[in-house]
Design an enzyme around this catalytic site. Structure first.
Site, short mmCIF file in Angstrom:
data_model
loop_
_atom_site.label_atom_id
_atom_site.label_comp_id
_atom_site.label_asym_id
_atom_site.label_seq_id
_atom_site.Cartn_x
_atom_site.Cartn_y
_atom_site.Cartn_z
CE LYS A 49 -3.84 -2.37 2.27
NZ LYS A 49 -4.59 -2.68 3.49
CD GLN A 93 -3.67 -4.18 6.65
OE1 GLN A 93 -3.77 -3.16 5.97
NE2 GLN A 93 -4.04 -5.36 6.19
CG ASP A 116 -10.02 0.17 5.15
OD1 ASP A 116 -9.74 -0.38 4.08
OD2 ASP A 116 -9.27 0.18 6.14
#
Ligand code: GUN
Length: 282
Positions: A49, A93, A116
């Site tokens: 990422k 994460q 997200d």
């Protein structure tokens, strides 16, 4: 033979378009990623990422915290990023260590910085059919793949295996929104094989290597494999027994090179979108 859905190629096209657009922006969009602990798979994902963000010209902040970080310490980090006007997008994460309450952390992220789409405001809006600030990256990537290959979703039987907030639930909503008849299967589902066999489109997100064999799949079905499983020999395998399905499915995603790169491309796309929303440009 099935058409292999090349997520790697499509994600490259998407990130190249974003990189081109970034050149003309007044400021660089900033993505901040928090990782807690040393989970090997998470470390690889987070590195990918960060590398992609930097490659396309974003600012990238990586905050790596110790496995023993407390709830309060993690909340303080999220708060700091929430209050930093130079940060456009925040990603924590998952999975987090067991002693951390993940839901509370997700709820703490400002919805307008929630890249997200996991915050209940964003996931709730998705469920209600109201446009959220962002939609979860893996499900969004799957939809982009289906669109790219002109796969009709409306009226089709879609079976989603897995009911996580990260993949199973949001992809089910996105498919439903596109008028599929959606069935969600999970660990307590009875007659899994018979149910999956009814599917025109199968999305597997269970994390069990090569579990979905040819016996589960109807001739000509579209098979989307979200699983990224590390085998004893170090190789990656999806949830789907790819070799037995190559000649049975009509379309299939490989692992690696299918859904995984699309997730990262959508993370970049969501970051740019949040940047624009925050600047009143969207
Ligand atoms: N862990 C596995 N997939 C994801 C994802 O898309 N976002 C976050 N935050 N964690 C993950």
């Amino acid at each position: 033979m099935a058409v292999i859905m090349q997520g790697k190629d499509l994600s490259k096209q998407i990130t190249e378009i974003i990189a081109e657009e970034v050149k003309s922006l007044e400021l660089k969009p900033t993505l901040a990623v928090i990782k807690v602990g040393n989970d090997a798979a998470s470390s690889v994902y987070v590195r990918n990422k960060k590398n992609t963000a930097e490659k396309i010209g974003f600012n990238s902040i990586l905050i790596e915290l110790d496995e023993n970080t407390t709830q309060e310490e993690l909340e303080a980090q999220v708060d700091k990023l929430n209050n930093d006007v130079t940060v456009n997008a925040i990603l924590v994460q998952l999975p987090l260590p067991k002693h951390i309450n993940s839901n509370e952390i997700i709820e703490q992220i400002l919805p307008i910085k929630d890249v997200d789409g996991f915050h209940p405001l964003n996931s709730g809006k998705l469920l209600a059919g109201i446009e959220p600030y962002s939609v979860a990256c893996t499900p969004l990537g799957i939809i982009k793949l289906l669109e790219h290959y002109h796969i009709e979703v409306s009226g089709k039987n879609a079976v989603v295996i897995g009911r996580s907030n990260i993949v199973g639930k949001p992809i089910s909503v996105l498919l439903l929104e596109r008028n599929a008849t959606v069935t969600i299967c999970h660990s307590r589902t009875k007659n899994l094989q018979e149910t999956v066999k009814q599917a025109d489109i199968v999305v597997s997100a269970i994390g069990n290597p090569k579990f979905i064999t040819a016996e589960f799949i109807k001739e000509g079905a579209v098979v989307i494999d979200v699983g990224i499983n590390r085998l004893a020999d170090g190789k990656l395998a999806g949830d789907v027994d790819y070799s037995s399905l190559e000649s049975k499915a009509s379309y299939i995603t490989p692992v690696p090179g299918g859904v995984g790169p699309m997730t990262i491309a959508m993370l970049m796309s969501n970051t740019l979108r949040l940047y624009k929303i925050q600047r009143g440009e969207k």
